[in-house]
Design an enzyme around this catalytic site. Structure first.
Site, mmCIF file in Angstrom:
data_model
loop_
_atom_site.group_PDB
_atom_site.id
_atom_site.type_symbol
_atom_site.label_atom_id
_atom_site.label_comp_id
_atom_site.label_asym_id
_atom_site.label_seq_id
_atom_site.Cartn_x
_atom_site.Cartn_y
_atom_site.Cartn_z
ATOM 1 N N LYS A 38 0.844 -1.203 0.000
ATOM 2 C CA LYS A 38 0.000 0.000 0.000
ATOM 3 C C LYS A 38 0.877 1.251 0.000
ATOM 4 C CE LYS A 38 -0.330 -0.426 5.037
ATOM 5 N NZ LYS A 38 -1.126 -0.995 6.136
ATOM 6 N N ARG A 139 -10.551 -0.141 15.046
ATOM 7 C CA ARG A 139 -10.230 0.817 13.990
ATOM 8 C C ARG A 139 -11.050 0.518 12.754
ATOM 9 N NH1 ARG A 139 -4.405 1.091 10.940
ATOM 10 N NH2 ARG A 139 -5.135 -0.966 10.315
ATOM 11 N N TYR A 261 17.480 29.232 9.113
ATOM 12 C CA TYR A 261 16.313 30.007 9.554
ATOM 13 C C TYR A 261 16.277 30.119 11.076
ATOM 14 C CZ TYR A 261 13.890 29.893 5.032
ATOM 15 O OH TYR A 261 13.519 30.080 3.730
ATOM 16 N N MET A 309 12.949 23.829 3.647
ATOM 17 C CA MET A 309 12.112 23.099 2.684
ATOM 18 C C MET A 309 12.950 22.249 1.718
ATOM 19 S SD MET A 309 9.273 24.539 0.005
ATOM 20 C CE MET A 309 8.300 25.383 1.248
HETATM 21 C C1 LIG Z 1 -0.325 -1.969 6.791
HETATM 22 C C2 LIG Z 1 -0.937 -3.271 7.150
HETATM 23 C C3 LIG Z 1 -0.156 -4.439 7.244
HETATM 24 C C4 LIG Z 1 1.352 -4.410 7.170
HETATM 25 O O1 LIG Z 1 1.850 -3.949 8.405
HETATM 26 P P1 LIG Z 1 3.415 -3.826 8.699
HETATM 27 O O2 LIG Z 1 3.462 -3.431 10.128
HETATM 28 O O3 LIG Z 1 3.928 -2.775 7.788
HETATM 29 O O4 LIG Z 1 4.025 -5.155 8.433
HETATM 30 C C5 LIG Z 1 -0.797 -5.640 7.436
HETATM 31 N N1 LIG Z 1 -2.160 -5.700 7.566
HETATM 32 C C6 LIG Z 1 -2.930 -4.598 7.515
HETATM 33 C C7 LIG Z 1 -4.394 -4.726 7.693
HETATM 34 C C8 LIG Z 1 -2.344 -3.351 7.321
HETATM 35 O O5 LIG Z 1 -3.124 -2.254 7.296
#
Ligand SMILES: *Cc1c(COP(=O)(O)O)cnc(C)c1O
Length: 370
Positions: A38, A139, A261, A309
């Protein structure tokens, strides 16, 4: 200096990535090992990353959204049959697009299940999906009531082919946290009420909680990319990224002179200050101001003044003068500056560093060709 000479470099090691995959897959065996890609493979580029993981043996991938799934299909150039799950879910109205990309939506609420079951009816075919149960993170995912309803009424899922039942751990990197066992226990109980399907619980850290947590398929993300999945132990993963900040200028600053800065750093002795072409717009955190460091030819060089930046300043007085010149580079992440240490110093986690990497680096994929 001009053009590429002024650009910092983000090197991504595809061989190290593949070795990390094999390390995790070996730990998880006999469970299968998928990969979470992702957020554009945690910022590293879903095309080359997914391709390298596929070559290392990975056959199940996870993204967050339909748009990411479509980018995966476009950019990774893998067989359409390769399993791809969208963890955030997909609106049932987008079912035709989801089917075209052969992406399996995670269904995270009873309403999602009803809507996809209805969509399957309209499409006149069974639709593959994953059921996501919330086992204590509160969640995302089906709660116990929703699971009970689905368990009691097979008609609610009659149009669905349940490819996977998943849940997600809240504290997997804390091996002694009792919530891990509680979540596993709830997962056991709840998944048995649902139609039989492959089960998946472990993220990167979850793999290291032991075989009880592996089920049929594990879902590592961050550890593939070299981040330590263990809180209190040496990193078993290999470093995957190295950011080389290009030095664009080196100057002498007299005692009492200020840097950057806000003039927040005053040099206490005549100093050599190297200015590097990376700043918070490149995802190099501003919170590292006056507290980070880099490595120049293996010498630790303190970050002085504020991260701005586009530029960051380092005190290179103690480094080899032959190396402190424009065109050379300072290692900002990797090659000494372990990503977990940089993240901790910045007051964040390596996940955030990775996913905020900017677009201005010269990206160099090393190892097997994409
Ligand atoms: C992001 C995610 C993972 C991977 O988690 P990591 O800690 O990066 O290994 C696995 N399952 C779900 C549902 C996630 O959202």
């Amino acid at each position: 200096l001009s053009g590429a000479a002024l650009q910092s470099i983000l090197a991504i090691g595809l061989d190290a990535l593949a070795r990390n995959y094999r390390t995790l897959a070996a730990r998880a065996a006999p469970a299968a090992c998928g990969a979470v890609v992702k957020a554009d493979a945690y910022g590293l580029g879903v095309g080359p990353v997914a391709h390298a993981l596929y070559r290392a043996g990975c056959r199940a991938f996870f993204v967050a959204t339909l748009a990411e799934a479509q980018a995966f299909r476009r950019e990774a150039d893998l067989p359409l049959a390769v399993e791809l799950v969208a963890l955030n879910g997909i609106a049932a109205a987008d079912a035709p697009a989801a089917l075209a990309a052969n992406v399996v939506p995670a269904l995270n609420a009873l309403d999602d299940v009803l809507a996809w079951n209805a969509a399957a009816g309209r499409l006149g075919r069974r639709v593959r999906c994953a059921l996501h149960i919330d086992t204590g993170m509160n969640r995302l995912g089906l709660d116990a009531d929703a699971v009970a309803k689905l368990g009691d009424d097979a008609a609610l899922t009659a149009g669905l082919e349940i490819a996977l039942v998943i849940s997600h751990l809240a504290c997997a990197e804390e091996t002694a946290n009792p919530l891990n066992r509680e979540q596993r226990q709830r997962f056991e109980t709840l998944r048995r009420r649902l139609p039989r399907a492959r089960a998946s619980l472990a993220n990167s850290s979850g793999i290291f909680l032991g075989p009880d947590f592996h089920y049929d398929l594990v879902r590592p993300g961050v550890a593939l990319y070299g981040v330590n999945p263990l809180t209190n132990d040496l990193n078993p993963m290999e470093e995957v990224i190295n950011i080389k900040g290009k030095i664009v200028q080196v100057r002498n600053v007299d005692r009492g002179g200020s840097v950057g800065y806000g003039a927040t750093h005053l040099v206490a002795r005549p100093a050599r200050i190297a200015t590097v072409a990376a700043g918070y717009a490149d995802g190099y955190p501003r919170s590292l101001s006056n507290r980070g460091h880099g490595y120049l030819g293996g010498t630790r060089v303190p970050l002085v003044g504020r991260v701005s930046m586009d530029l960051t300043t380092f005190d290179v007085t103690d480094a080899d003068p032959a190396l402190a010149h424009p065109g050379n580079t300072i290692d900002l992440i990797g090659n000494g500056a372990a990503i977990d240490d940089v993240a901790a110093q910045a007051g964040t986690i390596a996940y955030e560093l990775l996913t905020r990497l900017g677009r201005r680096y010269a990206r160099v994929y090393t190892g097997q060709a994409g």
